[in-house]
Design an enzyme around this catalytic site. Structure first.
Site, PDB file in Angstrom:
ATOM      1  N   HIS A  89       0.840  -1.189   0.000  1.00  0.00           N
ATOM      2  CA  HIS A  89       0.000   0.000   0.000  1.00  0.00           C
ATOM      3  C   HIS A  89       0.880   1.246   0.000  1.00  0.00           C
ATOM      4  CE1 HIS A  89      -3.411  -2.530   0.831  1.00  0.00           C
ATOM      5  NE2 HIS A  89      -2.918  -2.928   1.989  1.00  0.00           N
ATOM      6  N   HIS A  97       3.722  -7.060   1.852  1.00  0.00           N
ATOM      7  CA  HIS A  97       3.045  -7.940   2.796  1.00  0.00           C
ATOM      8  C   HIS A  97       2.120  -8.912   2.077  1.00  0.00           C
ATOM      9  CE1 HIS A  97       0.299  -4.527   2.199  1.00  0.00           C
ATOM     10  NE2 HIS A  97      -0.686  -5.403   2.401  1.00  0.00           N
ATOM     11  N   ARG A 111      -0.338  -4.955  -6.502  1.00  0.00           N
ATOM     12  CA  ARG A 111       0.001  -6.377  -6.486  1.00  0.00           C
ATOM     13  C   ARG A 111       1.363  -6.576  -7.147  1.00  0.00           C
ATOM     14  NH1 ARG A 111      -4.188  -8.382  -9.299  1.00  0.00           N
ATOM     15  NH2 ARG A 111      -5.516  -8.462  -7.451  1.00  0.00           N
TER      16      ARG A 111
END
Length: 330
Positions: free
Chosen positions: A110, A185, A205
């Protein structure tokens, strides 16, 4: 959150129960049904959004005079319920969801608020993970195990060796991870967790385990954006709660994590406890286990339920046996 010795004269207007929204994704499992007894629309369900104002994935009020009303409309009509900390944001600030991973979730990252604002109308995302349940050997990915440079990061993505560079943590029930923006993550398979974070779904992604959908198509990757925002060094925030478990007035509290956006604590109640919402923020209660009655009201919070207590509600008395995550807006 210490009692003054007298329970507040709380009314039904100070408490709101939310109906969750469910999402199905390629890696979703069945634990949302089996663990929380949710009536999901599909047998395999990836996410339950238990505090959400997201468009097309919005919680509604369950019960009371506002039954069936979308949370966004309540937020607009009753700002005093949510507190002054919410007023400093241009939209509802929190997103709380449950994630049931029957398969590995893609490795992603993010951005922070600054980068997000430069490319979209979304925020970045800081988030906290709390492992509700897992199978033996289940693991999470969080950051790199050693510092690498951007070109090495790019090469590792291209030659399918990225996984060898990341931190993997074998998890147990009750483990906590704070994921700051820019941290690579992923949730591994056989994990059920709660995710508390900023109200954003902006994610890039990086790696998807070479999976294809029913049409033989791979899901798109966002490699350049990931290169722009990823912190290519080990995480600065180590796994575990920010403040250890402590007994407070007959119950136990653990500060799971705090950011500039939110703070979340685990409460364990074995008989009774008082909880207060600060004047600046409502309190979100998500019930992990048990049942707690709110004294003075014909209201109980049961396992799997999401309850909001209005900002400024003092010394709300809870009785029963239960465990929950309490979150406030910072």
């Amino acid at each position: 959150m210490e009692p003054n010795g007298n329970a507040t004269n709380i009314t039904e207007n100070n408490v709101m129960r939310l109906k969750p929204v469910f999402k199905d994704l390629i890696w979703g499992g069945t634990k949302l049904r089996s663990y929380f007894n949710y009536e999901t629309p599909e047998e395999n369900t990836a996410e339950a959004l238990v505090l959400s104002c997201r468009e097309n994935a919005e919680c509604t009020v369950s019960g009371g005079e506002m039954d069936g009303i979308p949370l966004s409309l309540v937020y607009a009509a009753k700002p005093e319920f949510f507190g002054s900390n919410c007023a400093k944001y241009d939209r509802f600030p929190l997103l709380i969801k449950l994630i049931d991973a029957m398969d590995d979730i893609s490795v992603q990252v993010h951005p922070d608020d600054e980068y997000a604002a430069s490319v979209s109308d979304e925020w970045g995302k800081a988030q906290l993970w709390y492992v509700i349940d897992c199978e033996p050997g289940a693991y999470l990915i969080c950051g790199f195990n050693d510092e690498i440079n951007i070109e090495d990061f790019r090469r590792r993505i291209e030659d399918d060796t990225l996984i060898s560079t990341v931190n993997t943590y074998e998890v147990r029930k009750g483990d906590t991870f704070y994921i700051e923006p820019g941290t690579l993550h992923a949730v591994g398979k056989d994990i059920l967790l709660a995710e508390i974070g900023q109200n954003s779904e902006l994610s890039y992604r990086v790696y998807d385990y070479c999976r294809v959908d029913e049409n033989g198509e791979s899901r798109p990757l966002n490699i350049q954006q990931a290169l722009d925002v990823t912190i290519t060094a080990p995480p600065t925030v180590q796994p575990g709660p920010m403040v250890p478990r402590a007994e407070i007035d007959g119950h136990f509290e653990t500060l799971l994590g705090r950011s500039e956006y939110f703070a979340s604590s685990l409460w364990e109640v074995e008989n009774s406890a008082f909880i207060s919402a600060p004047d600046e923020s409502f309190v979100s209660i998500f019930m992990l286990e048990g049942t707690l009655k709110i004294e003075g009201l014909d209201v109980s919070a049961r396992k799997g339920e999401s309850i909001l207590i209005a900002a400024g509600s003092k010394d709300v008395a809870l009785t029963g046996i239960g465990k929950f995550i309490a979150t406030v807006v910072e």
